[in-house]
Motif scaffolding. Structure first.
Motif, PDB file in Angstrom:
ATOM      1  N   ARG A  74      53.580  21.309   7.027  1.00 27.72           N
ATOM      2  CA  ARG A  74      52.301  20.164   7.388  1.00 27.72           C
ATOM      3  C   ARG A  74      52.725  19.610   8.709  1.00 27.72           C
ATOM      4  O   ARG A  74      51.826  19.217   9.544  1.00 27.72           O
ATOM      5  CB  ARG A  74      52.596  18.982   6.206  1.00 27.72           C
ATOM      6  N   ALA A  75      54.062  19.276   8.970  1.00 23.52           N
ATOM      7  CA  ALA A  75      54.330  18.507  10.201  1.00 23.52           C
ATOM      8  C   ALA A  75      54.191  19.353  11.606  1.00 23.52           C
ATOM      9  O   ALA A  75      53.567  18.801  12.422  1.00 23.52           O
ATOM     10  CB  ALA A  75      56.034  18.247  10.314  1.00 23.52           C
ATOM     11  N   GLN A  76      54.152  20.916  11.333  1.00 25.18           N
ATOM     12  CA  GLN A  76      53.574  21.617  12.330  1.00 25.18           C
ATOM     13  C   GLN A  76      52.231  21.730  12.670  1.00 25.18           C
ATOM     14  O   GLN A  76      51.831  21.465  13.732  1.00 25.18           O
ATOM     15  CB  GLN A  76      54.241  23.147  12.143  1.00 25.18           C
TER      16      GLN A  76
ATOM     17  N   GLU B 291      38.121   8.459  12.246  1.00 24.44           N
ATOM     18  CA  GLU B 291      38.877   9.191  12.981  1.00 24.44           C
ATOM     19  C   GLU B 291      38.820  10.649  12.289  1.00 24.44           C
ATOM     20  O   GLU B 291      39.218  10.724  11.087  1.00 24.44           O
ATOM     21  CB  GLU B 291      40.159   8.915  13.078  1.00 24.44           C
TER      22      GLU B 291
ATOM     23  N   ARG C  37      49.954  19.196  11.811  1.00 22.63           N
ATOM     24  CA  ARG C  37      49.750  17.743  12.331  1.00 22.63           C
ATOM     25  C   ARG C  37      50.114  17.770  13.818  1.00 22.63           C
ATOM     26  O   ARG C  37      49.301  17.180  14.875  1.00 22.63           O
ATOM     27  CB  ARG C  37      50.415  16.938  11.559  1.00 22.63           C
ATOM     28  N   PHE C  38      51.398  18.624  14.343  1.00 20.05           N
ATOM     29  CA  PHE C  38      51.616  18.332  15.627  1.00 20.05           C
ATOM     30  C   PHE C  38      50.614  19.212  16.295  1.00 20.05           C
ATOM     31  O   PHE C  38      50.266  18.816  17.641  1.00 20.05           O
ATOM     32  CB  PHE C  38      52.924  19.229  15.766  1.00 20.05           C
ATOM     33  N   TRP C  39      49.944  20.407  16.106  1.00 17.17           N
ATOM     34  CA  TRP C  39      49.245  21.206  16.828  1.00 17.17           C
ATOM     35  C   TRP C  39      47.893  20.106  16.796  1.00 17.17           C
ATOM     36  O   TRP C  39      46.971  20.318  17.694  1.00 17.17           O
ATOM     37  CB  TRP C  39      49.126  22.580  16.500  1.00 17.17           C
TER      38      TRP C  39
ATOM     39  N   ASN D 127      47.381  17.129  16.739  1.00 16.82           N
ATOM     40  CA  ASN D 127      47.783  16.181  17.939  1.00 16.82           C
ATOM     41  C   ASN D 127      47.469  16.558  19.116  1.00 16.82           C
ATOM     42  O   ASN D 127      47.064  15.971  20.084  1.00 16.82           O
ATOM     43  CB  ASN D 127      49.094  15.342  17.496  1.00 16.82           C
ATOM     44  N   PHE D 128      48.070  17.936  19.509  1.00 21.35           N
ATOM     45  CA  PHE D 128      48.375  18.506  20.973  1.00 21.35           C
ATOM     46  C   PHE D 128      46.802  18.664  21.298  1.00 21.35           C
ATOM     47  O   PHE D 128      46.573  18.363  22.338  1.00 21.35           O
ATOM     48  CB  PHE D 128      48.952  19.686  20.756  1.00 21.35           C
TER      49      PHE D 128
ATOM     50  N   ILE E   9      41.846  12.211  10.547  1.00 22.06           N
ATOM     51  CA  ILE E   9      42.156  11.315   9.276  1.00 22.06           C
ATOM     52  C   ILE E   9      41.015  11.776   8.506  1.00 22.06           C
ATOM     53  O   ILE E   9      41.613  11.791   6.967  1.00 22.06           O
ATOM     54  CB  ILE E   9      42.343   9.938   9.548  1.00 22.06           C
TER      55      ILE E   9
ATOM     56  N   LYS F 199      45.127  15.966  22.567  1.00 18.23           N
ATOM     57  CA  LYS F 199      45.683  15.585  23.841  1.00 18.23           C
ATOM     58  C   LYS F 199      44.908  16.347  25.034  1.00 18.23           C
ATOM     59  O   LYS F 199      44.937  16.105  26.086  1.00 18.23           O
ATOM     60  CB  LYS F 199      47.045  15.913  23.962  1.00 18.23           C
TER      61      LYS F 199
ATOM     62  N   THR G 125      48.728  27.081  25.999  1.00 23.93           N
ATOM     63  CA  THR G 125      49.997  26.554  25.271  1.00 23.93           C
ATOM     64  C   THR G 125      49.586  27.147  23.608  1.00 23.93           C
ATOM     65  O   THR G 125      50.167  27.493  22.660  1.00 23.93           O
ATOM     66  CB  THR G 125      50.374  25.202  25.273  1.00 23.93           C
TER      67      THR G 125
ATOM     68  N   PRO H  86      56.196  20.286   3.512  1.00 17.61           N
ATOM     69  CA  PRO H  86      56.418  19.229   4.574  1.00 17.61           C
ATOM     70  C   PRO H  86      56.677  19.423   5.928  1.00 17.61           C
ATOM     71  O   PRO H  86      55.940  19.264   6.957  1.00 17.61           O
ATOM     72  CB  PRO H  86      57.474  18.296   4.126  1.00 17.61           C
ATOM     73  N   TYR H  87      57.367  20.508   6.311  1.00 17.08           N
ATOM     74  CA  TYR H  87      57.878  21.205   7.491  1.00 17.08           C
ATOM     75  C   TYR H  87      56.552  21.828   8.165  1.00 17.08           C
ATOM     76  O   TYR H  87      56.081  21.767   9.415  1.00 17.08           O
ATOM     77  CB  TYR H  87      59.002  22.225   7.550  1.00 17.08           C
TER      78      TYR H  87
ATOM     79  N   GLU I 137      42.314  15.183   6.505  1.00 13.52           N
ATOM     80  CA  GLU I 137      43.311  14.784   5.672  1.00 13.52           C
ATOM     81  C   GLU I 137      42.649  14.153   4.294  1.00 13.52           C
ATOM     82  O   GLU I 137      42.973  14.225   2.915  1.00 13.52           O
ATOM     83  CB  GLU I 137      44.468  14.117   6.118  1.00 13.52           C
TER      84      GLU I 137
END
Lengths: 224, 219
Positions: free
Chosen positions: B92-94, B66, B96-98, B100-101, B69, B104, B134, B89-90, B72
């Motif tokens: 990093r979360a953003q 993957e 990872r969100f993008w 993931n998007f 993965i 999609k 977006t 961490p915040y 990272e």
């Protein structure tokens, strides 16, 4: 560090397996948090503002800042509250392996996947849904093997990713007329082991309650 | 101990590009082994038995599967050079969100390129353009998604750029007209060695499409 003490709010829906992941993670770390139940047919301003891209639950709001997507939230929780044990191993190869299996679980055991079973009457579509679900669950069962948890002796990231769906097994069985235990006994044994943990017991609804919700959904979607 | 790094990959893969770029950004020497996806090698099937897909990164004999993965993993294994993810961490979360998007967007692109009929293809194009817009508003006027630093989200998206000519030709539209900031960003990215070395030739990708269409009809 001040960050960990800032307020934590979770925009939630009690039956959402995705929200359950986040609640389990917060409880494993002993984090105080508030939940706000969302009506998914009438989403709050806060939800629409906090997750404008997907407009979905769960949303984790920490110190006013939102994080979306349940597995991303679980990683965020792991990286922010570092006093309690980590959900991921420290070795990069082992971490990549855990992420791989959580990603596999995410892709194959899902609300939409389950819907193919409970959202259809007996017939070809439902059979297809059942086969896909069980084939994937068997791959996960082979990965679990004889370990107590996917993390080995430790309840970890992959366990958190998958265990919420345990509360949906009963609904799938009733609607699909099959037994998960007959097909995947080790998974069911693992599920029973996980719900002995406080964090999981507090976060998973009763299977019967989920089933009542599924019956409501079937009515709404005109299945029966 | 000298690291042995092997990448099982397929030259046009927009997923494989991510891993190549990440390795190049970190200056990691690796052996690239081209895979024939119609005749999968024993090594590929052994290293990715679950999905049987590329890219597969093999580090000292152990596989990582993957693409995101892998990115990272590369960042964690060689943490010193060019961090690919932010440390907060915040943030990093953003990121990872993008990432993931961006993943999609694939079903829409699948419809656009391999859709059974004109209607499905139009649907796919619409989905893709909406999602890319977006992503473009997330980029805003920044140099890269990470601000001044090229990182995870840039890596997640730039592989698609090698396919833009193909999307435009088969979808009959201009990505620059729809998302000019994305094109400007992509042109900045290709100036980086890691990206220039890793992106496939757009013309060759476009030439490959009829062959891929035929194979997909057979599947």
């Amino acid at each position: 560090m001040g960050k960990e003490n800032e307020k934590v709010v979770l925009l939630d829906f009690w039956a959402s397996p995705y929200a359950m992941r986040t609640k389990i993670a917060l409880r494993e770390k002993g984090v105080e948090f508030e939940t706000q139940q969302e009506d998914l047919w009438n989403k709050s301003e806060l939800l629409l503002k906090s997750n404008p891209v997907h407009k979905k639950v769960p949303v984790l709001i920490h110190g006013g800042k939102p994080v979306s997507e349940s597995l991303i939230q679980v990683q965020y929780i792991d990286e922010t509250w570092t006093d309690a044990a980590s959900f991921l191993p420290s070795d990069p190869q082992a971490r990549a392996n855990a992420r791989f299996w959580a990603d596999f679980a995410e892709k194959t055991i899902s609300f939409e996947g389950g819907r193919k079973i409970w959202g259809n009457n007996k017939g070809e579509e439902q059979e297809k849904g059942k086969k896909e679900f069980l084939d994937s669950l068997k791959v996960l069962e082979a990965e679990l093997g004889d370990k107590p948890y996917f993390g080995g002796e430790t309840f970890d990231y992959v366990d958190i990713a998958l265990v919420p769906f345990y509360s949906w097994f009963y609904s799938l069985e009733k609607c699909g007329d099959f037994s998960v235990e007959a097909e995947c006994p080790k998974i069911v044994a693992w599920g029973k082991r996980c719900v002995e943990r406080d964090s999981v017991a507090a976060s998973l609804p009763e299977s019967e309650k989920v089933y009542q919700q599924v019956l409501k959904l079937r009515q709404i979607f005109g299945v029966e | 101990m000298v690291d042995e790094v092997i990448l099982l990959d397929y030259w046009p893969s927009l997923f494989g590009v991510r891993t190549r770029i990440a390795l190049e950004e970190k200056n990691i020497k690796f052996d690239y082994i081209e895979q024939d996806l119609c005749n999968k090698s024993a090594l590929l099937l052994e290293m990715n038995p679950v999905h049987k897909k590329i890219p597969v990164l093999i580090h000292n004999g152990k596989p990582v599967c993957e693409s995101l993965i892998q990115v990272e993993f590369i960042d964690e294994t060689w943490p010193k050079a060019n961090p690919l993810l932010p440390s907060d961490p915040y943030q990093r979360a953003q990121a990872r969100f993008w990432g993931n998007f961006i993943d999609k967007m694939l079903p829409g692109l699948g419809k656009l390129m391999w859709g059974a009929n004109g209607q499905e293809q139009e649907e796919g194009k619409k989905e893709f353009v909406e999602m890319l817009k977006t992503v473009e508003s997330e980029l805003g006027d920044r140099t890269y998604f990470g601000g001044e630093t090229f990182g995870y989200v840039d890596i997640a998206l730039i592989g698609f750029y090698g396919w833009f000519d193909a999307f435009e030709k088969y979808g009959n539209f201009s990505i620059e007209a729809e998302c000019p900031k994305i094109i400007a960003w992509a042109k900045r990215c290709v100036k980086r060695d890691s990206v220039a070395k890793s992106l496939p030739d757009s013309e060759k990708v476009t030439e490959l499409v009829p062959e891929l269409k035929k194979k997909k009809r057979v599947e």
